[in-house]
Scaffold this motif. Structure first.
Motif, short mmCIF file in Angstrom:
data_model
loop_
_atom_site.label_atom_id
_atom_site.label_comp_id
_atom_site.label_asym_id
_atom_site.label_seq_id
_atom_site.Cartn_x
_atom_site.Cartn_y
_atom_site.Cartn_z
N ASN A 189 -12.35 14.17 -9.50
CA ASN A 189 -12.87 15.48 -10.07
C ASN A 189 -13.04 16.53 -9.03
OD1 ASN A 189 -12.24 14.74 -13.00
ND2 ASN A 189 -14.30 13.87 -13.08
N GLY A 190 -13.59 16.12 -7.87
CA GLY A 190 -13.94 17.02 -6.93
C GLY A 190 -12.74 17.51 -5.90
N MET A 191 -11.77 17.16 -6.27
CA MET A 191 -10.31 17.46 -5.58
C MET A 191 -9.99 18.95 -5.54
SD MET A 191 -7.36 14.32 -5.32
CE MET A 191 -7.17 14.71 -7.39
N PHE A 192 -10.18 19.28 -6.64
CA PHE A 192 -9.46 20.82 -6.93
C PHE A 192 -10.57 21.75 -8.11
CE2 PHE A 192 -5.51 18.29 -6.67
CZ PHE A 192 -4.95 18.94 -5.74
N ASN A 229 0.77 -1.13 -0.06
CA ASN A 229 0.05 -0.04 0.13
C ASN A 229 0.91 1.31 -0.11
OD1 ASN A 229 -1.83 2.17 0.60
ND2 ASN A 229 -3.14 0.74 1.65
N SER A 230 0.65 2.07 -1.01
CA SER A 230 1.53 3.37 -1.08
C SER A 230 1.53 4.30 0.10
CB SER A 230 0.92 4.22 -2.09
OG SER A 230 1.00 3.78 -3.71
N GLY A 231 0.19 4.26 0.87
CA GLY A 231 0.32 4.95 2.22
C GLY A 231 0.92 4.56 3.34
N GLN A 232 1.23 3.19 3.27
CA GLN A 232 1.64 2.69 4.32
C GLN A 232 2.96 1.61 3.77
OE1 GLN A 232 -1.51 0.80 6.23
NE2 GLN A 232 -1.73 2.20 7.72
N PHE A 233 3.83 2.01 3.02
CA PHE A 233 4.63 1.02 2.32
C PHE A 233 5.78 0.06 2.97
CE2 PHE A 233 8.09 0.13 -0.83
CZ PHE A 233 7.33 -0.36 -1.89
N LEU A 234 5.64 -0.85 2.64
CA LEU A 234 6.56 -1.96 3.15
C LEU A 234 6.65 -1.66 4.91
CD1 LEU A 234 9.76 -2.26 1.11
CD2 LEU A 234 7.73 -3.86 1.30
N ASP A 235 5.34 -1.99 5.48
CA ASP A 235 5.10 -1.77 7.00
C ASP A 235 5.67 -3.03 7.64
OD1 ASP A 235 3.17 -3.90 6.42
OD2 ASP A 235 1.57 -2.43 6.93
N GLN A 236 5.63 -3.11 9.05
CA GLN A 236 6.24 -4.44 9.55
C GLN A 236 5.92 -5.70 9.09
OE1 GLN A 236 8.56 -4.61 11.67
NE2 GLN A 236 8.92 -2.43 12.45
N SER A 237 4.45 -5.85 8.89
CA SER A 237 3.67 -6.92 8.28
C SER A 237 4.28 -7.15 6.97
CB SER A 237 2.26 -6.90 8.37
OG SER A 237 1.87 -6.47 9.63
N LEU A 244 -3.48 10.01 -2.72
CA LEU A 244 -3.56 11.19 -3.60
C LEU A 244 -4.72 11.92 -3.04
CD1 LEU A 244 -2.92 13.35 -5.77
CD2 LEU A 244 -4.21 11.92 -7.17
N LEU A 245 -5.88 11.08 -2.51
CA LEU A 245 -6.99 11.57 -2.08
C LEU A 245 -6.87 11.90 -0.45
CD1 LEU A 245 -9.59 9.05 -3.55
CD2 LEU A 245 -9.79 11.68 -3.96
N ASP A 246 -6.03 11.24 0.06
CA ASP A 246 -5.76 11.58 1.54
C ASP A 246 -4.99 12.83 1.72
OD1 ASP A 246 -7.11 9.29 2.39
OD2 ASP A 246 -5.42 8.33 2.56
N GLU A 247 -4.12 13.49 0.65
CA GLU A 247 -3.13 14.32 0.77
C GLU A 247 -3.42 15.63 -0.08
OE1 GLU A 247 -0.05 14.38 2.69
OE2 GLU A 247 -0.83 12.35 3.65
N TYR A 248 -4.38 15.47 -1.00
CA TYR A 248 -4.47 16.56 -1.97
C TYR A 248 -4.59 17.96 -1.53
CZ TYR A 248 -9.28 16.97 -1.90
OH TYR A 248 -10.78 17.02 -1.51
N GLU A 305 0.97 20.64 -8.75
CA GLU A 305 1.89 20.63 -7.54
C GLU A 305 1.81 19.22 -6.60
OE1 GLU A 305 2.33 24.11 -5.33
OE2 GLU A 305 1.63 25.33 -7.02
N ALA A 306 0.65 18.66 -6.56
CA ALA A 306 0.30 17.77 -5.61
C ALA A 306 0.94 16.26 -5.95
CB ALA A 306 -1.12 17.38 -5.85
N LEU A 307 0.79 16.04 -7.47
CA LEU A 307 1.61 14.67 -7.83
C LEU A 307 2.80 14.67 -7.39
CD1 LEU A 307 -0.23 14.10 -11.25
CD2 LEU A 307 -0.18 12.59 -9.22
N PRO A 308 3.76 15.51 -7.83
CA PRO A 308 5.45 15.33 -7.54
C PRO A 308 5.67 15.28 -6.23
CG PRO A 308 4.83 17.45 -8.56
CD PRO A 308 3.70 16.75 -8.60
N ALA A 309 4.61 16.34 -5.35
CA ALA A 309 5.21 16.48 -4.00
C ALA A 309 4.71 15.10 -3.22
CB ALA A 309 4.49 17.66 -3.26
N ILE A 310 3.72 14.62 -3.35
CA ILE A 310 3.01 13.50 -2.75
C ILE A 310 3.84 12.32 -3.17
CG2 ILE A 310 1.20 11.82 -2.47
CD1 ILE A 310 -0.72 14.02 -2.97
N THR A 311 4.34 12.27 -4.48
CA THR A 311 5.33 11.17 -4.86
C THR A 311 6.63 11.17 -4.03
OG1 THR A 311 4.34 10.87 -6.98
CG2 THR A 311 6.30 10.23 -6.87
#
Length: 747
Positions: free
Chosen positions: A391-394, A264-272, A300-304, A312-318
């Motif tokens: 589509n509702g983000m920005f 999962n991108s948001g929790q990448f390579l966690d302990q599990s 993206l939806l969590d951080e936008y 700006e969002a895409l490169p910054a979140i990546t």
């Protein structure tokens, strides 16, 4: 070469069968499995003209099937999502001009185990219910007599027992004659194209397929050009609750040349993730690992909202996710280095360095890939829901095919896949040597563990007597029992932490629900037609009889009418979003309510604090070896909560697109009613989740110290038996140590 090396490793493992009374039974069994697995895996590496085998691995619910559907099948659901993690089957996919599928069912022994596990769970539940009835019957009498009796503890049902119950219930619902199919493999080959095969296959691996609960694995032969020269293995999840199916997955992974690891991108390579990789990847000779951060649209939806635009969002979140991924891997590697510094753990450190070399991950969104290539009219409800959220983000920004492709990021994946294909010959050429190096590394580790265990038992036999060891053991047991409060504090700390985390989530959900309840009215305008009529003369000068007659003339006119309305679609979308996001949050929080690795470290620390490891008279091995065994027995359930059924309930409430006038208030009442219903069910499920985790912690707390002290007592009993036949036992220990020394030198 294969036969020679296989015989060499097999000879090493068989050499210790002569010393079964001296060698730990578990270590001996593990050594034998290593030798057997090496031969099977090595034979696969040497098949002439073999395909490059690519494994897709990761935990359950990490989007593996969606990833492959997008990568190989243009978003078509060739690999349907299983009804639950319990029904997921391993799937092997390769190219063929004529499509067909092979479906492997469970063996009779495997299915009997499923039934036995389910029966065991039913027996536990029945015993608990009988004990509860007895407790309730005696409670009032006991209170009158001033006697306190405790209520019976709820039974702990393991993940495999739960899975077994679910599979049996699915079979019962379908009325399937299971015995007819066990120990068989059937071929689905009477098809003309891929689509016909997929339709047929749905009955075997689909969410409501008749045969789905008894399918162990499938093999698809598809006429898809991108599959030429490769073979893809889609695993059901490395944390598969069905053990026999999990072993099959491990068998296939061991024969892969390249692995794509999804997390999962948001929790990448966690302990599990790291724990599961450590169990499945080391020493398999797999040097090519591709890290994939899945579900990027969720991140993206969590951080936008932190950024002014998508540009700006895409490169910054990546960048942020890249840094988090590196930090997670570095943290685990540092912790590993701190606790594992000896040569016998080289296999795990090799995995750590391989993962570090595979960074940064490729962050992808299979959903956005599908949105980029599908026309809007062909989207399903889940895809439409994601489309509306994105589509509702920005303000003043609407996604198109290009921006969806940018978020999907599959170009990097296909480029990586092409690179792997180009390197095929080199990868295959190096595969055997890598496997041999890894297998020898793991055999060395097992031999070192055997030597450590035997050395400790030999030391006790030579230097100690039963009386002195018993005294030491009793002193250690007393100290541990006296320090039980310290251990209990650790359990209590994590119990409170888990309860707070889960309870806080319920508060957040209730807060989110306030917005969901609101139905906003909107102003709109529309063109309405209306007619007017007037009387006009119908007489003509040439017809005296028509003089004085009239006729009615109607005219159509148009006007703009302003009105107030509420969108049913928006209301339903808010409810669906609430259910989807809540389901995700419940799953993530329940899975991570307790960081098991940190929990175990804290327990070990609490025991270590009871002893002075610098004291020359203190034997640390007396405590450390049983302590490791006791800690590794601790398990905490990860609870998967499913609210998808509520979405269908929601849709049934509304049947029109818009409402006006009095119906707006009716929609608001209906929206509030459905939200209240959802909150009630969510609250019940969350409380059940809390109760399950806390009950398991209580059981683990009550069992931990007795389990640890039992191991200590066992060592004294073993010494008693060893002293009776001291010379023979000592000779056995010496022979084992000599064998280990010789074998390590040869390896």
């Amino acid at each position: 070469m294969i036969e020679e090396q296989s015989l060499s490793l097999l000879k090493i493992s068989k050499g210790y069968e002569l010393y079964r009374s001296s060698v730990d039974e578990k270590l001996l069994a593990e050594l034998q499995v290593l030798a057997s697995n090496f031969k099977n895996d090595a034979l696969q590496t040497q098949n002439e003209n073999r395909l490059l085998r690519i494994g897709i691995i990761g935990q359950i619910k990490r989007g593996k099937s969606s990833f492959l559907n997008s990568l190989l099948f243009n978003g078509q659901d060739v690999l349907p999502k299983a009804a639950t993690p319990m029904t997921a089957a391993l799937t092997k996919i390769c190219y063929a001009q004529q499509p067909k599928a092979l479906v492997e069912f469970y063996s009779k022994n495997e299915w009997n185990k499923v039934k036995n596990l389910a029966d065991k769970a039913f027996t536990k539940q029945a015993s608990y219910e009988n004990a509860l009835l007895e407790y309730q019957a005696n409670k009032a009498i006991s209170q009158k007599q001033g006697v306190f009796i405790s209520s019976p503890a709820k039974p702990v049902i393991s993940d495999e027992e739960k899975a077994s119950i679910e599979l049996l219930n699915m079979v019962k619902s379908s009325g399937l004659n299971v015995a007819q199919y066990l120990d068989t493999t059937i071929s689905l080959d009477e098809v003309n194209n891929n689509d016909e095969l997929v339709d047929k296959l749905n009955n075997y691996v689909g969410a409501s397929g008749e045969f789905t609960p008894i399918v162990k694995s499938t093999e698809l032969h598809l006429n898809i050009e991108s599959l030429r020269d490769i073979e893809v293995v889609d695993t059901p999840g490395m944390n598969d609750p069905i053990i026999s199916r999990g072993r099959r997955t491990q068998e296939f992974i061991g024969q892969c040349d390249v692995v794509f690891v999804l997390s999962n991108s948001g929790q990448f390579l966690d302990q599990s993730d790291m724990s599961l990789l450590a169990q499945n990847i080391p020493n398999k000779g797999i040097e090519d690992i591709v890290l994939i951060g899945s579900l990027f649209d969720g991140a993206l939806l969590d951080e936008y909202h932190k950024y002014p635009s998508i540009q700006e969002a895409l490169p910054a979140i990546t960048t942020k996710l890249n840094n988090q991924a590196k930090s997670n891997v570095d943290k685990v590697c540092n912790e590993f280095s701190a606790h594992h510094s000896t040569e016998d753990d080289n296999n795990q450190s090799h995995l750590m360095s391989t993962l570090q070399n595979a960074l940064p991950p490729i962050f992808i969104s299979s959903r956005c890939y599908d949105l980029a290539i599908k026309p809007e009219q062909s989207l399903n409800e889940e895809e439409l829901h994601t489309l509306n959220l994105l589509n509702g983000m920005f303000d003043d920004f609407t996604f198109n095919a290009n921006t969806f492709s940018a978020v999907a990021n599959f170009t990097r994946v296909t480029t990586k896949l092409d690179t792997v294909k180009v390197k095929k010959e080199q990868i295959l050429a190096d595969r055997f040597n890598n496997l041999l190096i890894g297998s020898k590394r793991e055999v060395k580790q097992k031999l070192t563990q055997i030597a450590d265990d035997v050395t400790y038992k030999r030391k006790n036999l030579l230097e100690g007597d039963v009386e002195s060891l018993a005294k030491k053991q009793q002193a250690v047991v007393k100290r541990i029992e006296a320090g039980t409060v310290k251990v209990n504090i650790v359990f209590e700390k994590y119990s409170i932490q888990a309860e707070k985390t889960l309870t806080r989530l319920l508060t957040d959900i209730n807060q989110d629900a306030i917005q969901v309840k609101q139905v906003h009215s909107q102003s709109g305008s529309r063109e309405e037609s209306y007619t007017t009529s007037r009387e006009v003369s119908d007489s003509s000068w040439y017809n005296p009889f028509s003089w004085g007659s009239t006729r009615t003339v109607t005219s159509t006119h148009y006007r703009t009418v302003n009105y107030t309305y509420a969108s049913v679609h928006d209301a339903v979308s808010k409810l669906e979003s609430f259910v989807i996001e809540t389901s995700k949050a419940l799953y993530d929080v329940s899975e991570n309510a307790i960081q098991l690795s940190l929990f175990k470290q804290d327990i070990k620390a609490s025991i270590r604090e009871m002893f002075d490891f610098g004291d020359d008279d203190f034997d640390p091995e007396m405590v450390l070896m049983p302590l490791n065994n006791a800690v590794e027995r601790i398990t905490i359930p990860a609870v998967s909560l499913d609210l998808d059924a509520h979405i269908n309930t929601i849709r049934q409430q509304f049947t029109v697109e818009q409402v006006e006038g009095d119906e707006i208030e009716q929609l608001r009442k209906e929206q509030a009613r459905v939200v209240a219903l959802l909150l009630n069910d969510i609250s019940d499920e969350l409380k059940r989740c809390i109760r399950l985790i806390l009950e398991k912690l209580v059981i683990e707390k009550n069992n931990f110290v007795p389990s640890l002290t039992k191991d200590l007592v066992t060592k004294v009993e073993q010494l008693k038996q060893d002293l009776i036949h001291k010379e023979n036992v000592l000779k056995g220990y010496n022979d084992v140590l000599q064998n280990v020394s010789t074998d390590l030198t040869e390896l």
